[in-house]
Design an enzyme around this catalytic site. Structure first.
Site, PDB file in Angstrom:
ATOM      1  N   SER A 100       0.802  -1.220   0.000  1.00  0.00           N
ATOM      2  CA  SER A 100       0.000   0.000   0.000  1.00  0.00           C
ATOM      3  C   SER A 100       0.840   1.278   0.000  1.00  0.00           C
ATOM      4  CB  SER A 100      -0.935   0.019   1.209  1.00  0.00           C
ATOM      5  OG  SER A 100      -1.875  -1.013   1.127  1.00  0.00           O
ATOM      6  N   GLU A 326     -10.172   6.944   2.831  1.00  0.00           N
ATOM      7  CA  GLU A 326      -9.746   5.543   2.699  1.00  0.00           C
ATOM      8  C   GLU A 326     -10.615   4.612   3.536  1.00  0.00           C
ATOM      9  OE1 GLU A 326      -5.922   2.573   3.470  1.00  0.00           O
ATOM     10  OE2 GLU A 326      -6.324   4.254   4.817  1.00  0.00           O
TER      11      GLU A 326
END
Length: 542
Positions: A100, A326
């Protein structure tokens, strides 16, 4: 065997900037884009479903429908109807399957980079941090006077949110205790970077978890009831004695700023008036939505935080805003083979997108929904239409398998009845009868995985990108992940691609506004002239 890939010095920041700009120019030459008058996105919101690959989208959509009492397959996510979609290639410069940190850096900075690093290009070493730094779309937005914010269900220092503001050789340096002794004087931990350095210190909104990393932990009796396992649950306790939340409060003392640590705090804030809002609602990551404390002393949902952020950022006298939201716990649930928790997180992200759609003007707001990477999860078998998406993919006349299974992860052992080595004659997998002994409705239940690992891995396939609003027409085809940053840059008139958008010029805007307000026939002629001028100017800039 195949040799390991060695970068021929083509993966530095300049290479990836050229790569993204080249694709942008290619898309701008498509006929339908040539016919469109260039536009500007005053506001930009990018939603990132961490680990939300195609299988997660499909199963999450079904899960959403089935929770509402429907079959599920025909369900729509709030962004399914966005007019533009594309596919993003997620690999890091040194890994086929990414993490990520590298993917978030690509999406937010326009620079693909190495596995595990944040806000830097692939040349990063322990001694050249300054030279390897790359700016993010938060830097670009602030340079244009836009208001900025981040919202996440993870720690606000975790990889995806941190890529908006931090620069480091190791994503795990979230607080100083994680930094090796020989680097402590050279590298700031991520929490300090958010509080002390631009663009982090200038963010108007920061909402998520991670109080431990700021030295602001809460008493143990206030901590969540559920405790989950896995590498993603390991937190970091500050050892320097600093309380960075208090330092943040002191920095904004005397200004219109607010700190929140529970839902009731957030609801008490005058969101339309406050200039800076900082909310940390858990010592570690926020709780999974399925087990979240919904009381006033608990944690707000992702959609509630999204609503709060937009209210703080959306001001009539502002040049606009940039917001990153997110859904980070989709990823964490998959890592532990908790499919039911992952799908609930997808649905909550969907609700957050719907919240935003109801609050903003899509004529001036670009909304992008995407994932940073996929997971090793499969949606398989031949289940009947309307079959429980968390159920079984075959009929009860053979060894059962679940519709959602994983290639690897800790779920392997849960479905074994002893630790013997498997043979072709082995019968120690769970049978229909033995499955009744498993509590499949338990919060910590794990779906079957084919190979035992403490944490399930990411998947390397392309992920979907959905877009709506000004600049959405640029999202099409299959492209490198760093191109997403250039879409935001071009559409938002900020950063490296601003110069390519003729609509970013005040003179062009004035001409267009004047032409649009003329009588109909005159207006049509005037708009054609303005449009031709735009094409000529764009060709000149290319």
């Amino acid at each position: 065997g195949a040799s390991v890939y060695k970068s021929p010095n083509l993966d530095d920041a300049r290479f990836w900037r050229r790569n993204a700009e080249t694709y942008l120019k290619k898309v701008l030459t498509y006929d339908e884009n040539r016919r469109m008058v260039p536009s500007v996105a005053k506001n930009i919101i990018i939603f990132v479903g961490d680990g939300m690959g195609i299988a997660s989208l499909s199963t999450g959509r079904i899960f959403k429908g089935q929770r509402a009492g429907r079959s599920g397959e025909e369900e729509q996510l709030s962004f399914d109807n966005f007019p533009n979609t594309g596919m993003s290639k997620t690999y890091n410069t040194d890994r086929q399957v990414p993490d990520s940190a590298g993917t978030a850096t690509a999406m937010f900075s326009g620079i693909k980079t190495k596995y595990g690093v944040l806000g830097v290009d692939y040349t990063i070493t322990e001694t050249n941090l300054e030279a390897a730094k790359v700016s993010s779309f938060m830097d670009w937005a602030q340079a244009e006077g836009k208001r900025t914010g981040i919202v996440t269900t993870t720690r606000v220092t975790h990889a995806t949110p941190a890529a908006c503001y931090a620069h480091t050789i190791n994503r795990n340096y979230e607080c100083g205790a994680k930094i090796p002794v020989h680097l402590k004087n050279r590298i700031k931990d991520i929490a300090r970077q958010m509080i002390e350095d631009a663009p982090g210190k200038n963010l108007n909104v920061v909402l998520g978890g991670g109080r431990n990393h700021f030295g602001a932990s809460m008493p143990s009796h206030l901590k969540p009831e559920y405790k989950f396992q896995g590498a993603m649950e390991k937190t970091c306790i500050r050892t320097d004695g600093r309380n960075l939340v208090e330092e943040w409060k002191q920095r904004w003392n005397g200004t219109n700023a607010a700190y929140a640590w529970k839902t009731s705090d957030l609801k008490a804030v005058e969101l339309e008036q406050v200039e800076h809002l900082f909310g940390l609602f858990n010592d570690d990551h926020l709780s999974y939505d399925a087990v979240r404390d919904r009381s006033p002393d608990g944690e707000p949902s992702l959609s509630e935080m999204t609503e709060a952020a937009i209210k703080v950022l959306q001001r009539p006298d502002s040049p606009g805003f940039a917001l990153m939201v997110e859904g980070g716990r989709i990823d964490h649930a998959h890592h532990q083979n908790h499919a039911h928790l992952a799908l609930a997180e997808v649905v909550e992200l969907d609700k957050a997108v719907e919240t935003a759609l109801n609050m903003v003007d899509l004529d001036e707001t670009l909304i992008i929904v995407t994932a940073d990477h996929s997971h090793a999860m499969t949606f398989n078998g031949y289940p009947d239409r309307g079959n429980d998406i968390l159920g079984f993919g075959n009929r009860p006349n053979a060894t059962p398998y679940e519709t959602i299974t994983y290639a690897n992860g800790p779920g392997f052992l849960l479905h074994r009845w002893n630790s013997s080595v498997l043979t072709e004659e082995s019968t120690d997998w769970a049978t229909w009868i033995k499955l009744n002994q498993l509590n499949r409705s338990d919060v910590t239940y794990r779906h079957l995985s084919a190979f035992p690992l403490p944490d399930e891995t990411h998947g390397g396939e392309d992920v979907a990108v959905f877009a709506s609003g000004p600049g959405a027409n640029l999202v099409r085809g299959t492209f490198e992940q760093n191109y997403i940053a250039y879409v935001m840059s071009y559409a938002g008139c900020m950063g490296p691609a601003k110069r390519l958008n003729v609509a970013c010029d005040n003179d062009f805007r004035q001409e267009f506004t004047k032409a649009s307000s003329a009588p109909r026939v005159v207006c049509s002629i005037a708009l054609v002239i303005v449009f031709l001028h735009a094409i000529v100017e764009l060709v000149r800039r290319m």
